[in-house]
Design an enzyme around this catalytic site. Structure first.
Site, short mmCIF file in Angstrom:
data_model
loop_
_atom_site.label_atom_id
_atom_site.label_comp_id
_atom_site.label_asym_id
_atom_site.label_seq_id
_atom_site.Cartn_x
_atom_site.Cartn_y
_atom_site.Cartn_z
N ASN A 9 -1.45 -8.47 14.18
CA ASN A 9 -1.88 -7.59 13.09
C ASN A 9 -1.22 -6.21 13.18
OD1 ASN A 9 -4.24 -8.73 11.31
ND2 ASN A 9 -4.59 -9.52 13.36
N TYR A 46 -23.82 6.54 30.06
CA TYR A 46 -24.88 5.92 30.86
C TYR A 46 -26.23 6.05 30.19
CZ TYR A 46 -28.83 5.92 34.05
OH TYR A 46 -30.06 5.68 34.60
N ARG A 51 0.84 -1.20 0.00
CA ARG A 51 0.00 0.00 0.00
C ARG A 51 0.88 1.26 0.00
NH1 ARG A 51 -2.93 -0.66 4.76
NH2 ARG A 51 -3.41 -2.73 4.02
N CYS A 109 -9.01 -17.50 15.47
CA CYS A 109 -9.90 -17.21 16.60
C CYS A 109 -11.32 -17.71 16.34
CB CYS A 109 -9.95 -15.71 16.86
SG CYS A 109 -8.34 -14.92 16.76
C1 LIG Z 1 -8.28 -21.81 18.58
C2 LIG Z 1 -7.69 -20.43 18.66
C3 LIG Z 1 -8.47 -19.38 19.09
C4 LIG Z 1 -7.92 -18.11 19.18
N1 LIG Z 1 -8.72 -17.09 19.62
C5 LIG Z 1 -8.20 -15.85 19.74
C6 LIG Z 1 -9.02 -14.77 20.17
O1 LIG Z 1 -10.21 -14.94 20.41
N2 LIG Z 1 -8.45 -13.54 20.29
C7 LIG Z 1 -7.13 -13.32 19.99
O2 LIG Z 1 -6.66 -12.18 20.11
N3 LIG Z 1 -6.34 -14.32 19.57
C8 LIG Z 1 -6.84 -15.58 19.43
N4 LIG Z 1 -6.04 -16.59 18.97
C9 LIG Z 1 -4.62 -16.30 18.68
C10 LIG Z 1 -4.43 -15.72 17.30
O3 LIG Z 1 -5.03 -16.58 16.36
C11 LIG Z 1 -2.93 -15.57 17.03
O4 LIG Z 1 -2.40 -14.68 17.97
C12 LIG Z 1 -2.63 -15.05 15.62
O5 LIG Z 1 -3.12 -15.92 14.64
C13 LIG Z 1 -1.12 -14.88 15.45
O6 LIG Z 1 -0.83 -14.54 14.14
P1 LIG Z 1 0.62 -14.81 13.54
O7 LIG Z 1 0.61 -14.28 12.15
O8 LIG Z 1 1.67 -14.33 14.46
O9 LIG Z 1 0.79 -16.40 13.56
P2 LIG Z 1 -0.05 -17.57 12.90
O10 LIG Z 1 -1.47 -17.20 12.77
O11 LIG Z 1 0.31 -18.79 13.65
O12 LIG Z 1 0.57 -17.67 11.44
C14 LIG Z 1 1.88 -18.08 11.21
C15 LIG Z 1 1.95 -18.67 9.83
O13 LIG Z 1 3.31 -18.96 9.53
C16 LIG Z 1 3.39 -20.18 8.80
N5 LIG Z 1 4.73 -20.71 8.96
C17 LIG Z 1 5.32 -21.11 10.12
N6 LIG Z 1 6.58 -21.53 9.88
C18 LIG Z 1 6.80 -21.38 8.54
C19 LIG Z 1 7.91 -21.64 7.70
N7 LIG Z 1 9.05 -22.13 8.17
N8 LIG Z 1 7.78 -21.38 6.38
C20 LIG Z 1 6.62 -20.87 5.88
N9 LIG Z 1 5.54 -20.63 6.62
C21 LIG Z 1 5.63 -20.85 7.95
C22 LIG Z 1 2.30 -21.03 9.44
O14 LIG Z 1 1.88 -22.06 8.58
C23 LIG Z 1 1.20 -19.99 9.72
O15 LIG Z 1 0.27 -19.91 8.66
C24 LIG Z 1 -6.56 -17.88 18.84
C25 LIG Z 1 -5.78 -18.95 18.39
C26 LIG Z 1 -6.32 -20.21 18.30
C27 LIG Z 1 -5.47 -21.33 17.82
#
Ligand SMILES: Cc1cc2nc3c(=O)[nH]c(=O)nc-3n(C[C@H](O)[C@H](O)[C@H](O)COP(=O)(O)OP(=O)(O)OC[C@H]3O[C@@H](n4cnc5c(N)ncnc54)[C@H](O)[C@@H]3O)c2cc1C
Length: 449
Positions: free
Chosen positions: A304, A425, A23, A44
Site C-alpha cells: 500500500n 502505563y 487524487r 489478509c
Molecule cells: C491468506 C493471506 C493472509 C495474509 N495476511 C496478511 C497479514 O495479516 N498482514 C500483511 O501485512 N499481509 C498479509 N498478507 C499479504 C498481503 O495480502 C499482500 O502483501 C498484499 O496483498 C500484496 O499486495 P500486492 O498489490 O502487491 O499484490 P496482490 O494482492 O497479489 O495483487 C496483485 C494483483 O495483480 C493481478 N495480476 C497479476 N498478474 C497480472 C497480469 N499479468 N495482468 C493483470 N493482472 C495481474 C492479480 O490478479 C492480483 O489481483 C496475506 C496474504 C494472504 C494470501
C-alpha cells in the site's frame, strides 16, 4: 496527447498508486488492468472469512470497481491480463476472453503481486487440496467445507497462513494436523515465539508434526490422506501454505532486472532499471531498514505504502517508497506473535553486526491487575554500537507492542535510547516498566558487561 499511466494488477499496490495519481492529478488518464474480477481486496482477511468471523467474502473489498470508476475516475478493467511488456515501444499487450490488444503507456507500474508456491507433491490436483492466495480460493475452500463436510484437515507449512488456517479449520469443526519441515513453526519469528506458539497449537488440539516432510496426498478423485515420511494420515481437506513467490515473469521477459532476492529490483522511488517503469508490492524488492540491503518481505503495508508513494512520484513530487523492517504480527488461537527487524544471528553477522540478545518473560499488565498474562520478549542488538536490530513478542495480549521496536528500528535507536522512551502505563494495560523497556534494561545490562 500524453500517454496514460498504466498499472498492471488491481490490488493493494496497484490501486493505491492509481488512486493517488487521480487524487494528485485528476486530469491524468490512469488505466488499471486486473486479470481477475476482484480488486482492492484484503487477502489478509481470507482466513477469518473461512473461519466464519467475516460473513461475506465481498466484505473484504475495500473499494468496489464501480467506486474506482465513478468516484475516483480510474479506468479500471477487470478480466484483462497483461501478457507482455515492450519497453522499446512503451506498450503492453493485453488479453481478454474476446481479444488481444496493445496499450501504450507513458509510465507503467508493475503491481502483479505474488503467487502461492505449489510444491511438486503427488496429488496436488486432487479435489480438496488448496493453496490460499486469492479470493476465489477462499470462496472455494469455504464452499468445499459446506458441501463435503470434511472431518479432517492437513495443513502443510507452519508460517502465518498455515497457523491462521489451523485456527479457521478448527473453528469449522475439523480435526487439524499441521506439518512443518523445520523444528519450529513461524521460523522468521525466532525460537521463543516458535516454541510457545507450537505448544499452544498442541494445547488447542492441533496435531502438530515438526521436522516432518510431506511427500504428497492420496485419494481417488478427492483427497483422503496425507503421506509423510512417518506414514499416512487421514486428511479430507488440505491447505498448502509453504510460502509465496513474486510474480516477475512479465518483468523478466521485458528485460527488467530482478534483484538477488528474486523479486523486481527497484530504487528508493520504486523505479526499475527502465526509467518509465515502476514496480511495487509483493512482486518488488524493498530496502531493509536495518541492513540497508535489498529484501523481500511480501506484506500488505509495504504494498500500500509503495503504491501510494509511486503515485505521488509519478505526478511530479518524488516520494521514497520507504524501507521495511519485516514487521509482522499473527494470531495463533489465543496467542499473538510478532516480529520486526533482524532476529537471525547469521543474517545479522552477514550484515556486519555482532548480535547479542535477551529473551524475558514479563507480565502484560500490572501483576496484580486481573487478566495479566505472560508476554515473552526477545530483543536483539549489535554489541559494539548498541543499536537495536530486532525483536519478537508472544503472548495472550500485547504483541502489537512490536510497533515500539519497529519505530526504534526506523530511528536507528540504541538499546539505551530505547530504554529512555517514555511509554504509557496504567495497570490494566501495562506494568510500570513496559515489557519493551524491561527487555531493553536487561539487554542494556548485558551490553554493559
Ligand atoms: C491468506 C493471506 C493472509 C495474509 N495476511 C496478511 C497479514 O495479516 N498482514 C500483511 O501485512 N499481509 C498479509 N498478507 C499479504 C498481503 O495480502 C499482500 O502483501 C498484499 O496483498 C500484496 O499486495 P500486492 O498489490 O502487491 O499484490 P496482490 O494482492 O497479489 O495483487 C496483485 C494483483 O495483480 C493481478 N495480476 C497479476 N498478474 C497480472 C497480469 N499479468 N495482468 C493483470 N493482472 C495481474 C492479480 O490478479 C492480483 O489481483 C496475506 C496474504 C494472504 C494470501
Amino acid at each position: 496527447m500524453t500517454e496514460p499511466v498504466v498499472v498492471i494488477g488491481g490490488d493493494a499496490a496497484g490501486m493505491s498508486a492509481a488512486s493517488k495519481v487521480k487524487r494528485e492529478a485528476p486530469d491524468t488518464e490512469v488505466i488499471v488492468f486486473e486479470q481477475g474480477e476482484w480488486v482492492s481486496y484484503a487477502a489478509c482477511g481470507m482466513p477469518y472469512y473461512i473461519k466464519g468471523d467475516i460473513e461475506h467474502l465481498d466484505d473484504l473489498v475495500q473499494v468496489t470497481p464501480e467506486e474506482f470508476r465513478a468516484e475516483r475516475g480510474v479506468d479500471l478493467r477487470t478480466g484483462h491480463e497483461v501478457v507482455g511488456i515492450d519497453p522499446d515501444s512503451e506498450t503492453v499487450t493485453v488479453r481478454t476472453d474476446n481479444e488481444t490488444f496493445e496499450q501504450s503507456y507513458g509510465t507503467l507500474l508493475i503491481a502483479t503481486g505474488a503467487s502461492a508456491v505449489e510444491p511438486p507433491f503427488a496429488g496436488m490436483d486432487l479435489d480438496g487440496v488448496f493453496t490460499l492466495h486469492d479470493m476465489d480460493e477462499a470462496g472455494e475452500i469455504d464452499r468445499y467445507i459446506d458441501e463435503h463436510e470434511p472431518e479432517s484437515a492437513a495443513i502443510v507449512g507452519g508460517g502465518y497462513v498455515g497457523i491462521e488456517m489451523a485456527e479457521a479449520l478448527d473453528e469449522r469443526g475439523l480435526d487439524v494436523a499441521l506439518y512443518e519441515m523445520l523444528p519450529q513453526v513461524l521460523a522468521p519469528f525466532g525460537e521463543a515465539v516458535g516454541e510457545r506458539v507450537g505448544d499452544h497449537l498442541s494445547e488447542q488440539g492441533v496435531d502438530l508434526h515438526l521436522e516432518t516432510a510431506v511427500d504428497g496426498f492420496s485419494g481417488e478423485r478427492a483427497v483422503d490422506a496425507v503421506e509423510t515420511e512417518d506414514g499416512r494420515r487421514p486428511a479430507e481437506l488440505v491447505v498448502v501454505g509453504v510460502g509465496v513467490e513474486p510474480n516477475t515473469s512479465l518483468a523478466a521477459e521485458a528485460g527488467i532486472e530482478l534483484g538477488e532476492t528474486g523479486a523486481i529490483a527497484v530504487d528508493e522511488y520504486g523505479r526499475t532499471n527502465d526509467e518509465n517503469i515502476y514496480a511495487a508490492g509483493d512482486c518488488a524488492e524493498s530496502t531493509n531498514v536495518v541492513t540497508g540491503e535489498p529484501d523481500h518481505v511480501p506484506l500488505a503495508l509495504t504494498a500500500n505504502r509503495a503504491g501510494r508513494a509511486i503515485g505521488q512520484t509519478i505526478t511530479g513530487t518524488p516520494q521514497p517508497v520507504g524501507e521495511i523492517a519485516g514487521t509482522a504480527i499473527v494470531k495463533a488461537f489465543d496467542l499473538g506473535a510478532a516480529r520486526t527487524g533482524v532476529l537471525d544471528e547469521e543474517r545479522a553477522r552477514d550484515a556486519g553486526f555482532e548480535p547479542v540478545s535477551v529473551t524475558i518473560d514479563t507480565a502484560s499488565r500490572a501483576h496484580y491487575y486481573p487478566g495479566a498474562s505472560e508476554l515473552t520478549v526477545t530483543l536483539v542488538a549489535d554489541e559494539p554500537s548498541g543499536r537495536v536490530l530486532g525483536a519478537s513478542l508472544v503472548g495472550r495480549e500485547g504483541a502489537k507492542r512490536i510497533d515500539t521496536v519497529a519505530t526504534a528500528l526506523t530511528a536507528a535507536l540504541t538499546v539505551e535510547e530505547l530504554q529512555g522512551a517514555d511509554l504509557a502505563y496504567a495497570p490494566p494495560y501495562s506494568p510500570v516498566w513496559d515489557p519493551i523497556l524491561t527487555a531493553a534494561k536487561v539487554l542494556g545490562s548485558k551490553l554493559a558487561d
